[in-house]
Design an enzyme around this catalytic site. Structure first.
Site, PDB file in Angstrom:
ATOM      1  N   GLU A  66     -35.509   8.806  -0.427  1.00 10.46           N
ATOM      2  CA  GLU A  66     -34.107   8.766  -0.385  1.00 10.46           C
ATOM      3  C   GLU A  66     -33.690   9.606   0.822  1.00 10.46           C
ATOM      4  O   GLU A  66     -34.227  10.587   1.062  1.00 10.46           O
ATOM      5  CB  GLU A  66     -33.769   9.457  -1.751  1.00 10.46           C
ATOM      6  N   CYS A  96     -29.864   8.510  -6.274  1.00 12.83           N
ATOM      7  CA  CYS A  96     -28.409   8.697  -6.621  1.00 12.83           C
ATOM      8  C   CYS A  96     -27.672   7.947  -5.541  1.00 12.83           C
ATOM      9  O   CYS A  96     -26.600   7.340  -5.836  1.00 12.83           O
ATOM     10  CB  CYS A  96     -27.849  10.052  -6.863  1.00 12.83           C
ATOM     11  N   ASN A 101     -30.507   2.755 -10.782  1.00 14.07           N
ATOM     12  CA  ASN A 101     -31.266   4.432 -10.759  1.00 14.07           C
ATOM     13  C   ASN A 101     -30.908   5.335 -11.740  1.00 14.07           C
ATOM     14  O   ASN A 101     -29.477   5.498 -11.888  1.00 14.07           O
ATOM     15  CB  ASN A 101     -30.842   4.806  -9.323  1.00 14.07           C
ATOM     16  N   GLU A 102     -31.581   5.866 -12.641  1.00 14.33           N
ATOM     17  CA  GLU A 102     -31.332   6.549 -13.383  1.00 14.33           C
ATOM     18  C   GLU A 102     -30.085   6.554 -14.446  1.00 14.33           C
ATOM     19  O   GLU A 102     -29.155   7.155 -14.335  1.00 14.33           O
ATOM     20  CB  GLU A 102     -31.642   7.999 -13.424  1.00 14.33           C
TER      21      GLU A 102
HETATM   22  O1  AHR Z   1     -34.484  13.108  -6.198  1.00 17.51           O
HETATM   23  C1  AHR Z   1     -33.250  13.754  -6.004  1.00 17.51           C
HETATM   24  C2  AHR Z   1     -32.292  13.109  -7.085  1.00 17.51           C
HETATM   25  O2  AHR Z   1     -32.711  13.211  -8.726  1.00 17.51           O
HETATM   26  C3  AHR Z   1     -31.995  11.575  -7.052  1.00 17.51           C
HETATM   27  O3  AHR Z   1     -30.931  11.141  -6.006  1.00 17.51           O
HETATM   28  C4  AHR Z   1     -31.647  11.167  -8.322  1.00 17.51           C
HETATM   29  O4  AHR Z   1     -32.192   9.863  -8.706  1.00 17.51           O
HETATM   30  C5  AHR Z   1     -32.301  12.161  -9.303  1.00 17.51           C
HETATM   31  O5  AHR Z   1     -31.118  12.847 -10.020  1.00 17.51           O
END
Ligand code: AHR
Length: 782
Positions: A29, A233, A357-358
């Site tokens: 990321e 995120c 994502n999450e």
């Molecule tokens: O890995 C850091 C963050 O943690 C990521 O962006 C997110 O998916 C999670 O909350």
């Protein structure tokens, strides 16, 4: 039973159990400047003058640029947008030179301390420029130290009144980690410029628009089976308008000529050039032999509750279908042709695709179904990854799993960042997961910290992942990269500055497990290696407090009931504001209940209770915590937190809530208005003498055994491989041992914690080995 020592691990090398597939890979990321100012080798910061306060409040179009006025020189610089290079890249710089003096122009300060240069190496400079009609100009492109010492210099002649790309190569005379790129002219008049770029000639695999070779190499060295990208995120945190500066991550914006890619506000509060885009991600995956796992947004931003209406969802689904075609379609397809034109006629062989994502909240899961159906209908072989929120358990986690089971997703993305103790206590987490259900993609996990202790706890947990390969399909540590001058998140796997990079202790664990994954788990039997039951399980006793955090609330009708004796203690009413901690009492019984009414008056959060504060541990119940969106029970051990369970809940202002917290042994149940909202067990680690797993590399027929000793004493154990080698055992052992639990790697000692390797031979098929205290050992038997 092998019989030589009290403890033994017997491995059945002919008894293959589960395929290990693509188990270990990478998470990428762009946070902590992982891409711009990191893996992406561009050395110029803000190359297209697009930095903006939307990205970060102190950014502006001239961030990282300065005027050069040497001697009597006089220049003005401004950023304009009337005749842009491309509509996606509206800004450009106008340099007006009134007096040339001893040097008139601009300079770029790069990232970190400046532009890192190496003696004798080559650097490719390029930019787009135009001049006013008939005003031929000469520009000198130099690399200089901060103090003005010249490292390299070349001249360019500018003649076009239309935007035109110019490039040249500079060879650097000396090493410098803080250099500047300087563009000067010795003529008065105006020069317009954009996309001012400097790349080292040596990028990873010598690719154009390529990657920083040392960072790419440390990733390649891991030999990962896959790489998940582009986040995190940053995938779903953004607006729904793909043309907006703060849009969600839309892959189509990230391919093609870099000067035509829009600049993006990265939600980690900086600017993303998108120079490292989807094509580059796919290429990098191919270069390092990792399968690409892109993750797409599903038209839903859980952070800001932006939701694309169902009737407008099709373009988002088309993005997913087009991405599959971009990766896998032949050159006669629309997107396959685009890939081919970018330089890659062969397909990239995409197998996996993540949607979301999450995610938390029903709107996501409602939309997921549409994606799933459309993708599976057209591409039944693509393995689809559903999402189970940011925590290891609770309402949203269950919602994700229910959706995955209902839709028959291939995998479910789980995320958790917890204390090392949590990882040790949850070694058996996946034991009861079923093989015929979606598999786990442990898409983000890490214990809080980069010490040797963290690495050991993660290694022990990872042997549990391997033992449960029937349920766990993929796993990647997160986050992966961190530029030490731009930290958003800690811990990370790898740290770097502008010229150095090192892997943490956690990196070396990942590396060991990736290099020695094997392709099938093997059946094992052990003697003497179970954890002994503790004589008694500690209670969740101790202090109970009300805590004010970004809110002001009234608490009243507060009672503390000892459920063992029936004794009830009444506590005074309280008004708790931000920063206040109010002690209600101390309880040492096994079973108790805290009941109270609460009303929030103001603030961004709701209510918070701390309980069970004892020794190095405490627990929290937070109602309306981050973004006032959930009810969470978390534990804190030695200052490191773990979310035990989470469910959605929002606290309204001026509304009375009836709240109850009930403790029975280590079971914690909370109620809001008499309804159960959270239920969990705060498990304590019960350390085993050894954690281990066994696998085979079928290609070489090597048996691999990984053993983790968490305890503070060496453990003598016999490895029994009778069915593998009749007389002699030989092979290589890789070991991490002999460190303090607090030890870490650093720029000064980058491989202080790194495995030592030695060959061994045993005279028969039993191998007696003393596993050092606090060690991680991998055997590769030939
Ligand atoms: O890995 C850091 C963050 O943690 C990521 O962006 C997110 O998916 C999670 O909350």
């Amino acid at each position: 039973m092998s019989g030589l020592t009290e403890k033994s691990i017997k491995v059945f090398s002919k008894d293959k159990k589960e395929p290990l597939g693509d188990l270990y890979g990478l998470f990428f990321e762009d946070l902590n400047h992982a891409a711009d100012g990191g893996l992406y080798a561009e050395l110029v910061q803000n190359r297209s003058f697009e930095f903006d306060p939307i990205d970060r409040s102190d950014y502006h179009a001239l961030t990282a640029w300065e005027k050069v006025e040497r001697g009597e020189a006089e220049v003005t610089i401004s950023v304009e947008d009337s005749f842009p290079l491309h509509e996606n890249n509206p800004n450009y710089l106008t340099l007006k030179t009134k007096k040339v003096g001893d040097g008139a122009g601009i300079l770029n300060t790069g990232f970190n301390s400046g532009i890192p240069l190496k003696k004798d190496e080559f650097y490719h400079f390029s930019f787009f420029a135009r001049v006013d009609q008939a005003e031929k100009k000469t520009l000198t492109i130099s690399l200089e130290s901060k103090e003005g010492v010249l490292h390299a210099s070349e001249e360019l002649s500018l003649h076009s009144s239309e935007w035109k790309k110019y490039s040249l190569t500079l060879q650097c005379k000396s090493d410098d980690q803080s250099a500047r790129l300087i563009l000067t002219t010795n003529q008065t008049g105006t020069i317009y410029m954009d996309m001012v770029s400097l790349f080292p000639a040596k990028t990873f695999m010598d690719r154009e628009n390529g990657l920083r070779s040392d960072i790419a190499q440390i990733l390649a060295d891991l030999k990962p089976k896959f790489m998940r990208f582009p986040g995190g995120c940053l995938v779903h945190d953004g607006s729904l308008d793909e043309r907006a500066r703060d849009s969600m991550y839309r892959w189509k914006n990230t391919i093609g000529d870099t000067e035509k890619r829009p600049s993006r506000r990265n939600n980690w509060k900086y600017n993303q050039t998108l120079g490292l885009g989807y094509y580059e991600y796919f290429l990098f995956c191919e270069d390092i032999g990792a399968k690409p796992i892109p993750v797409l947004p599903a038209g839903y931003d859980p952070h800001h509750h932006r939701i694309v209406p169902l009737e407008n969802l099709q373009p988002w689904i088309d993005d997913a279908l087009d991405l599959i075609e971009f990766a896998n379609g032949n050159v006669s397809t629309t997107w396959g042709k685009i890939r081919s034109e970018l330089g890659h006629p062969e397909p990239f062989g995409l197998e996996y695709l993540g949607i979301g994502n999450e995610e938390v909240g029903e709107p996501f899961f409602e939309r997921y179904e549409y994606f799933h159906r459309a993708i599976k209908e057209k591409h039944p072989d693509i393995k689809l990854i559903n999402s189970s929120g940011p925590f290891a358990a609770g309402g949203e986690y269950d919602r994700g799993w229910d959706s995955a089971k209902k839709n028959q997703s291939d995998l479910v993305d789980e995320h958790y960042y917890q204390s090392p103790e949590w990882f040790l206590a949850h070694y058996h987490r996946y034991d009861d997961f079923k093989r015929d259900e979606p598999k786990v993609f442990l898409g983000e996990y890490a214990s809080w910290g980069n010490t040797y202790y963290n690495a050991i706890a993660e290694a022990a947990f990872m042997t549990g992942l391997e033992k449960n390969a029937h349920a766990v399909g993929l796993a990647c540590y997160a986050p992966m990269l961190c530029n030490v001058d731009y930290i958003n998140w800690e811990p990370n796997l790898i740290y770097f500055n502008n010229h150095q990079v090192f892997g943490t202790a956690n990196y070396y664990v990942q590396k060991l497990f990736m290099h020695h994954q094997g392709d099938y788990t093997l059946k094992t039997e052990s003697t003497g290696l179970s954890a002994s039951e503790p004589p008694s399980i500690p209670t969740i006793g101790g202090q109970i407090k009300l805590i004010g955090e970004q809110s002001k609330a009234e608490y009243y009708k507060i009672t503390l009931t000892n459920l063992e004796t029936g004794e009830v203690k009444e506590c005074p009413n309280a008004l708790v504001e931000n920063g206040i901690e109010l002690l209600l009492g101390e309880l040492h019984s096994k079973h108790y209940r805290l009941s109270f009414k609460a009303r929030k008056l103001e603030g961004t959060r709701g209510f918070k209770v701390m309980f069970g504060e004892k020794d190095n541990q405490k627990l929290f119940w937070e109602i309306g915590g981050w973004q006032n969106q959930d009810s969470v029970i978390s534990s804190m051990v030695n200052g490191r937190g773990s979310v035990l369970t989470q469910s959605l809940f929002t606290v309204k202002n001026d509304q009375e809530y009836s709240l109850d917290l009930e403790i029975k042994g280590r079971k914690i149940t909370t109620y809001i208005d008499d309804e159960v909202i959270n239920e969990t067990v705060d498990k304590l680690p019960n350390i085993k003498p050894l954690y281990y797993s066994a696998s085979i590399d079928s290609l070489t027929n090597e048996v691999i055994i990984k053993v983790v000793n968490v305890k503070d004493e060496a453990v003598l154990t016999t490895i029994d491989l009778q069915d593998y080698a009749k007389d002699k055992l030989k092979g290589t052992v890789y070991e991490l041992s002999g460190y303090e639990l607090t030890d870490v790697n650093s720029f000064e000692a980058p491989d202080k914690i790194s495995p030592k390797q030695k060959d061994f031979e045993a005279s028969n098929s039993f191998y007696e080995y003393e596993f050092p205290k606090q060690s991680i050992t991998v055997f590769r038997f030939q």
